[in-house]
Design a protein around this motif. Sequence first.
Motif, PDB file in Angstrom:
ATOM      1  N   PRO A 287     -44.705 -64.595 -38.745  1.00 18.76           N
ATOM      2  CA  PRO A 287     -43.442 -64.117 -39.332  1.00 18.76           C
ATOM      3  C   PRO A 287     -43.434 -64.294 -40.848  1.00 18.76           C
ATOM      4  CG  PRO A 287     -43.042 -65.609 -37.492  1.00 18.76           C
ATOM      5  CD  PRO A 287     -44.491 -65.701 -37.798  1.00 18.76           C
ATOM      6  N   GLN A 288     -42.824 -63.319 -41.534  1.00 21.76           N
ATOM      7  CA  GLN A 288     -42.808 -63.352 -43.000  1.00 21.76           C
ATOM      8  C   GLN A 288     -41.440 -62.945 -43.525  1.00 21.76           C
ATOM      9  OE1 GLN A 288     -46.626 -61.317 -44.487  1.00 21.76           O
ATOM     10  NE2 GLN A 288     -46.833 -61.327 -42.259  1.00 21.76           N
ATOM     11  N   LEU A 289     -41.112 -63.475 -44.698  1.00 21.56           N
ATOM     12  CA  LEU A 289     -39.869 -63.147 -45.378  1.00 21.56           C
ATOM     13  C   LEU A 289     -40.189 -62.467 -46.702  1.00 21.56           C
ATOM     14  CD1 LEU A 289     -36.748 -63.454 -45.914  1.00 21.56           C
ATOM     15  CD2 LEU A 289     -37.322 -65.648 -46.981  1.00 21.56           C
ATOM     16  N   LEU A 311     -46.199 -54.225 -41.444  1.00 25.64           N
ATOM     17  CA  LEU A 311     -46.060 -55.318 -40.468  1.00 25.64           C
ATOM     18  C   LEU A 311     -46.237 -54.792 -39.044  1.00 25.64           C
ATOM     19  CD1 LEU A 311     -43.022 -57.133 -42.111  1.00 25.64           C
ATOM     20  CD2 LEU A 311     -45.310 -58.108 -41.837  1.00 25.64           C
ATOM     21  N   ALA A 317     -45.190 -57.144 -35.826  1.00 24.54           N
ATOM     22  CA  ALA A 317     -43.830 -56.797 -35.443  1.00 24.54           C
ATOM     23  C   ALA A 317     -43.883 -55.661 -34.446  1.00 24.54           C
ATOM     24  CB  ALA A 317     -43.002 -56.400 -36.665  1.00 24.54           C
ATOM     25  N   VAL A 444     -38.684 -56.365 -37.290  1.00 20.19           N
ATOM     26  CA  VAL A 444     -38.433 -56.593 -38.704  1.00 20.19           C
ATOM     27  C   VAL A 444     -36.929 -56.434 -38.911  1.00 20.19           C
ATOM     28  CG1 VAL A 444     -38.865 -55.831 -41.058  1.00 20.19           C
ATOM     29  CG2 VAL A 444     -40.705 -55.728 -39.349  1.00 20.19           C
ATOM     30  N   ALA A 469     -36.702 -66.096 -37.321  1.00 16.73           N
ATOM     31  CA  ALA A 469     -38.022 -66.637 -37.644  1.00 16.73           C
ATOM     32  C   ALA A 469     -38.559 -67.463 -36.485  1.00 16.73           C
ATOM     33  CB  ALA A 469     -37.939 -67.488 -38.911  1.00 16.73           C
ATOM     34  N   SER A 474     -39.894 -61.087 -38.519  1.00  8.67           N
ATOM     35  CA  SER A 474     -40.001 -61.042 -39.973  1.00  8.67           C
ATOM     36  C   SER A 474     -38.713 -60.479 -40.559  1.00  8.67           C
ATOM     37  CB  SER A 474     -41.194 -60.182 -40.407  1.00  8.67           C
ATOM     38  OG  SER A 474     -42.410 -60.801 -40.055  1.00  8.67           O
ATOM     39  N   HIS A 515     -42.125 -63.506 -51.463  1.00  4.88           N
ATOM     40  CA  HIS A 515     -42.844 -63.341 -50.203  1.00  4.88           C
ATOM     41  C   HIS A 515     -43.213 -64.720 -49.675  1.00  4.88           C
ATOM     42  CE1 HIS A 515     -46.743 -61.898 -47.994  1.00  4.88           C
ATOM     43  NE2 HIS A 515     -45.772 -62.193 -47.145  1.00  4.88           N
TER      44      HIS A 515
END
Length: 899
Positions: A287-289, A311, A317, A444, A469, A474, A515
């Motif tokens: 998972p990413q922000l 993603l 995702a 996402v 998360a 994400s 990021h």
Amino acid sequence: MNTEKSYYRYWGKAEKDGSGYHLLPYHCLDVAAIGWFLLNPEKPLCMELAKRLDIKPALLRVFFVFCLALHDLGKFARAFQGLKPELAPDLVMANPQMSYSERHDSLGFLLWRKVLSKQDKDNGDLNWFNKIEACIKIVTGHHGMPPKQSGINLNTFFENEDEEAAKNFMVDICNLFLSDFDPSPLFDNIFQKQLKTVSWQLAGITVLADWIGSNTEYFDYYGCDKQLDLKAYWDTIALPSAQKAVSAMPEPATTRNFESITDLFPIIHKPTPLQEYAANEPLSDGPQLFILEDVTGAGKTEAAIVLAHRLLSAGLADGLYVALPTMATANAMYERLGRVYRRLYDQNNTPSLILAHGARDLSEAFRQTVAVPENKSDGVAYDKPYDSEDEELSASAYCNAWLADNRKKALLADVGVGTLDQALLAVLPVRHQSLRLLGLRRKVLLVDEVHAYDSYMQKLLDTLIEAHARQGGSVILLSATLPKKMRLQLVSAFYRGLGKEAPEIHNTAYPLATHAPASSDLEKHIDTREEVKRTVSVIRLDTEDAVFEQVQSAVNKGRCVCWIRNTVKAARESHTALSQSEWMDKHHLHLFHSRFAMIDRQRIENDVLKRFGDQSGHEDRRGHVLIATQVVEQSLDLDFDVLITDLAPIDLIVQRAGRLCRHIRDGKGNRLLDHDAKDQRSKPTLYVYSPDPTKGADENWLKNHQKGTQAVYPHIGQLWLTAKLLCKGRFAMPGDARELIENVYGNEPEDEVPEEIRLASNIAIAQNQAQAGMAGLNVLKINKGYTWSSGDWDEEIRIPTRLTEEESITVALAKHKDGKLMPYAANIHNSWAMSIVKIPEWEWKKARGKITQEFQKIIEELKAEVKFLRWLEVFPLTEETQHYYKAAGGWQPQGGENP
């Protein structure tokens, strides 16, 4: 068939008229069979949940299917069986002394806790049953809320015979599913700890299984005359029927590989720096922000969709949900995304795009995309995904009818567009929140205008980001004006979901991309495209007369003008004053605010977009004036030659300034589409209607000048700081953006505010703290698991996703004709829904007094006839009351201030 089994004498589902029924053990197996296919151990959902629980997927499947078969234990209660006392003579007899005053979900859980979990059986030791109470809590809470855990006397609901039947059923279900089951993994500390966080997804699966397993289209009713033993019913009825039912669900679409920005957006010939970043920033695992901060016009939405596609393409995702501040902005984004979303997926797929908000059925664009059989709806079938001639995507969006038939399924679609509220309901203790949370799983979550929410919604959003998360999702957040402390708060929430320490946030550059976790720099300064780099002159106007002079001057020069007022009342008054000016062409004067009936609001919004939007030209715009409220502030692609605004907090001033000379046009206002074209209009000048911050700076500084603004924006200190900053006479974008925001929302500038204003601001500060505190009380305690103690559970209509300072009433407008009341919006789909308007409670109380007793009786009869109106107020527009509402002016306070 074993006729000695007493549990065959209990019904689980019945026709309303008593003409047919379905035995309780069979319904329990129907739902379990749906779970059997939903938790296919070879599918990602089961594998992911099993991994988090540290058990094998096959073990998770068989164990949880066993639990699902026990979801309706509460229906063994004689009190429940008494709801249909004369279904069939072979069923248990009703006990008139037992009243069904507690729901069967809570009855089933307490039956398990107090009776069934304590039993030893002849066919094996089942003492380990008391170790799975959390799982029984999940399945008995299948109606969307956890069961009650105490306060119920079982003897008032169950006879001894009922408990014995439930006990026998439980043992036989155990033998059917768990004959070779080793329960030891369930005692592991990792399993017990992780079950609390995984319980929310399992609860969503339970709700879905019960919904599908109750569908008579796939599961016929089998009464006592068609008894089969459990094994035979499972093999020959439940599993085949469930397979057909689950196969009717839309399959997840297969993602298309990301190639380039131009492949996704053919109209983009030269990507903006932010879009280049989105295409090239290295992705992390898991998972990413992303937080993207850039000026209006920098292409943030396209950049976000590029990141989402990457993603998806990387297998990080499975879908996308775009959350907007309002239904109007969601509608606009739905149509915008509908033209491109299929490029995210393989050519032969038909991914579903759904609109998710409370009034989505009023959107003609959405209704026309729902693909259903001809005998089921008036929706039209979807187009093929690719045109055979040029292989370009069809402009028509598509939504599977299975997803569209219930708003609570909306987040299960491949791509969703809606309000943030629909996502926030996933972390509030409201019925069926677990299904929403399950729908967001591994999607996402793209939140636009993330700065636009108050303290209450910000707290809810923090919890949503944390929960998202935690379940592998994400997040992409977009903003033109985000204070540093808010950015830190959002990053911290995401890292809490990951179970990690949040990194330090220190970069003050703008534009900025954040990021996390990132393979290199957490924060990166991004350039912005030359076309949106500009300096905006600011001129303060002291009086309304000065504003009118600027409007007249612009109109005389053939320019289009917008004046953004902070209240509906102020907008009405200004519109009325201008309409009475001899120099103002009444056909060139427009009013847009929130108190129009839906049919009129949609008409006005469409006209505003056509007249002042991207495709507008000189003849559309010349000399036209729009008086509007905050409805034009966010996400509507509007462009005005001259913009006037009431004083507002600096971020909103910057946001509003984004509607000033937004597009590249020639001197007359026609669009110039060449990529190197320059705007040929006068240099952008923002006129701010505001008191002088250097004079009379006390608690009445704004009230004496601009009535109503302080009620909307009560933090007068922030307004004073904004006015002081604007006294510089200009600001440059993007160069001054960070300084503007931090000089109003940072901690240090508060010391510059005059003491009297600072004291007045303390009320607003206390309100913000109270809002955050209320959100903290309302929001789910995710770490406690799916349990009543994780929140004060209630129906969703009573747990708000947002707070409003002014209570509003939803009113349906009705026309009087031939002694009957007809919807104001006649002869269209959803005519009553298109007739509603929201007005302040105090205005409604005054108007309600004008309804005669004769019409009150007619309204009561109408509500009895039209189900939609039963929980709404109805206002008849008669000869005596029609002045309360005008199509061109909206709801008129106190009975008729004609616009």
